[in-house]
Structure formats: C-alpha cells, structure tokens
Write an enzyme that holds these catalytic residues in place. Structure first.
Site, PDB file in Angstrom:
ATOM      1  N   ILE A  33      48.095   8.122  34.463  1.00 20.80           N
ATOM      2  CA  ILE A  33      48.077   9.403  35.183  1.00 20.80           C
ATOM      3  C   ILE A  33      48.272  10.573  34.214  1.00 20.80           C
ATOM      4  O   ILE A  33      47.814  11.686  34.472  1.00 20.80           O
ATOM      5  CB  ILE A  33      49.144   9.405  36.303  1.00 20.80           C
ATOM      6  CG1 ILE A  33      48.798  10.398  37.388  1.00 20.80           C
ATOM      7  CG2 ILE A  33      50.539   9.617  35.768  1.00 20.80           C
ATOM      8  CD1 ILE A  33      49.591  10.200  38.670  1.00 20.80           C
ATOM      9  N   GLN A  90      60.499   2.614  27.928  1.00 15.47           N
ATOM     10  CA  GLN A  90      59.871   2.034  29.127  1.00 15.47           C
ATOM     11  C   GLN A  90      60.372   2.779  30.363  1.00 15.47           C
ATOM     12  O   GLN A  90      61.580   2.849  30.598  1.00 15.47           O
ATOM     13  CB  GLN A  90      60.201   0.534  29.251  1.00 15.47           C
ATOM     14  CG  GLN A  90      59.472  -0.138  30.408  1.00 15.47           C
ATOM     15  CD  GLN A  90      59.727  -1.651  30.496  1.00 15.47           C
ATOM     16  OE1 GLN A  90      60.626  -2.187  29.845  1.00 15.47           O
ATOM     17  NE2 GLN A  90      58.923  -2.328  31.301  1.00 15.47           N
ATOM     18  N   HIS A 111      53.425  -3.720  30.899  1.00 19.04           N
ATOM     19  CA  HIS A 111      52.076  -3.184  30.703  1.00 19.04           C
ATOM     20  C   HIS A 111      51.838  -2.877  29.242  1.00 19.04           C
ATOM     21  O   HIS A 111      52.777  -2.606  28.497  1.00 19.04           O
ATOM     22  CB  HIS A 111      51.881  -1.905  31.533  1.00 19.04           C
ATOM     23  CG  HIS A 111      52.942  -0.872  31.300  1.00 19.04           C
ATOM     24  ND1 HIS A 111      54.169  -0.933  31.899  1.00 19.04           N
ATOM     25  CD2 HIS A 111      52.961   0.230  30.515  1.00 19.04           C
ATOM     26  CE1 HIS A 111      54.904   0.096  31.521  1.00 19.04           C
ATOM     27  NE2 HIS A 111      54.198   0.806  30.669  1.00 19.04           N
ATOM     28  N   HIS A 138      49.730  -0.202  26.845  1.00 18.89           N
ATOM     29  CA  HIS A 138      48.985   1.057  26.790  1.00 18.89           C
ATOM     30  C   HIS A 138      47.844   0.874  25.794  1.00 18.89           C
ATOM     31  O   HIS A 138      48.070   0.439  24.662  1.00 18.89           O
ATOM     32  CB  HIS A 138      49.853   2.185  26.228  1.00 18.89           C
ATOM     33  CG  HIS A 138      51.020   2.587  27.055  1.00 18.89           C
ATOM     34  ND1 HIS A 138      51.050   3.761  27.769  1.00 18.89           N
ATOM     35  CD2 HIS A 138      52.222   1.994  27.258  1.00 18.89           C
ATOM     36  CE1 HIS A 138      52.231   3.876  28.377  1.00 18.89           C
ATOM     37  NE2 HIS A 138      52.967   2.814  28.080  1.00 18.89           N
TER      38      HIS A 138
HETATM   39  P1  5GP Z   1      56.073   3.368  29.987  1.00 18.28           P
HETATM   40  O1  5GP Z   1      56.798   4.659  29.683  1.00 18.28           O
HETATM   41  O2  5GP Z   1      56.838   2.548  31.005  1.00 18.28           O
HETATM   42  O3  5GP Z   1      55.687   2.582  28.769  1.00 18.28           O
HETATM   43  O4  5GP Z   1      54.692   3.805  30.626  1.00 18.28           O
HETATM   44  C1  5GP Z   1      54.521   4.092  31.969  1.00 18.28           C
HETATM   45  C2  5GP Z   1      53.273   4.898  32.099  1.00 18.28           C
HETATM   46  O5  5GP Z   1      52.900   4.915  33.462  1.00 18.28           O
HETATM   47  C3  5GP Z   1      53.405   6.358  31.655  1.00 18.28           C
HETATM   48  O6  5GP Z   1      52.526   6.628  30.580  1.00 18.28           O
HETATM   49  C4  5GP Z   1      53.068   7.160  32.906  1.00 18.28           C
HETATM   50  O7  5GP Z   1      52.290   8.296  32.649  1.00 18.28           O
HETATM   51  C5  5GP Z   1      52.319   6.152  33.750  1.00 18.28           C
HETATM   52  N1  5GP Z   1      52.450   6.364  35.193  1.00 18.28           N
HETATM   53  C6  5GP Z   1      53.593   6.630  35.877  1.00 18.28           C
HETATM   54  N2  5GP Z   1      53.332   6.733  37.191  1.00 18.28           N
HETATM   55  C7  5GP Z   1      52.010   6.521  37.343  1.00 18.28           C
HETATM   56  C8  5GP Z   1      51.139   6.515  38.488  1.00 18.28           C
HETATM   57  O8  5GP Z   1      51.536   6.705  39.629  1.00 18.28           O
HETATM   58  N3  5GP Z   1      49.828   6.262  38.243  1.00 18.28           N
HETATM   59  C9  5GP Z   1      49.336   6.017  36.989  1.00 18.28           C
HETATM   60  N4  5GP Z   1      48.038   5.797  36.861  1.00 18.28           N
HETATM   61  N5  5GP Z   1      50.124   6.027  35.887  1.00 18.28           N
HETATM   62  C10 5GP Z   1      51.445   6.281  36.075  1.00 18.28           C
END
Ligand code: 5GP
Ligand code: ZN
Length: 131
Positions: free
Chosen positions: A29, A91, A97, A99
C-alpha cells in the site's frame, strides 16, 4: 484477524500481483519504489521462526519467480529482497512476508546503509554463536 489474513479473505481490498491456493502477492500500500510487492502464505504464520521448511521453500521459490517478473515488467535494474522479523527489525504486520523492492538507480527512493560499530570482537561474537 491480521491485515494480511483480511486481505486473503477479501475483507480488505488489495492489488493482487499473484494468487494461488497457498500464496498471495500484492502491491504494498506504501510503494517504496514502483512495483514494491509483498509475498506471503495465505495461512497465518507469524515469522521465519514459525514457518515450516516446506512452506518456506515454496514461498522463497515463488518470491524468486515474482522478483524476476516484477523487475522485468517494471524495467527495473535490480531489487532488494527483504524480510523483517519482529518489531526490533521493523516488522509491523505479524504475518510472514517478503518484500520485493525493485531498484532503478542508486538515487531512487531507497537508502540502505549499515552503520559500522567502532569496536567489536569477532572471536567473542563467534563464540557466542558457535560456542
Ligand atoms: P513490515 O513492516 O511488517 O515488514 O511490512 C508490512 C508492510 O505492509 C508495509 O510495507 C506496509 O506498507 C504494508 N501494509 C500495511 N497495511 C497494508 C494494507 O492494508 N494493504 C497493503 N497492500 N499493504 C499494507
Ligand atoms: Zn495473518
């Protein structure tokens, strides 16, 4: 239920790059660079410590395939592949996940830098890991 589980269940909208019975890939997003994609299992698994080897193998193989596709289709020149595990590492969604962050040139939106500690003892560190 976590955000990614809601996306899997179509309770939240997403832009799907790939979907099969076990895995989903969606556009992040917040696009760090154009094509920033998240790849994850549909099953709620928190992180790298929790995922079983078979699912991880499939996940990383799929991530490789999608990396190739996204970089090629987006005319990128490289990518950063990233997994954050736990808050200390950034995280924010506790559903494992990867990226895929396509890279275009050295002055694009991403800066990754490793600060170097001034003092460390490699032998002591190795003893902690292997001792
Ligand atoms: P993390 O910080 O856990 O490695 O990455 C989580 C990712 O999920 C972030 O880059 C954030 O922008 C993305 N994200 C959070 N909420 C949503 C959502 O509702 N939809 C999508 N497509 N991505 C999301
Ligand atoms: Zn989940």
């Amino acid at each position: 239920m976590c955000i990614f589980c809601k996306i899997v269940n179509n309770e939240l909208p997403s832009y799907k790059v790939y979907e099969d019975d076990e895995f989903l890939a969606i556009l992040d997003i917040a696009q760090t660079t154009d094509g920033h994609t998240l790849v994850f299992p549909k099953k709620h698994i928190v992180d790298i410590f929790e995922i079983d080897d078979e699912t991880l193998s499939k996940l990383i193989t799929l991530t490789k395939k999608l990396s190739d596709k996204v970089v090629t289709k987006m005319n990128a020149t490289g990518l950063n592949l990233l997994n954050n595990t736990n808050e200390s590492a950034g995280q924010s969604v506790h559903h494992i996940h990867f990226h895929i962050i396509p890279r275009y040139d050295e002055s694009d939106e991403v800066t990754i830098s490793f600060n170097r500690k001034s003092k460390f003892d490699l032998e002591e560190i190795l003893n902690k890991i292997n001792g």
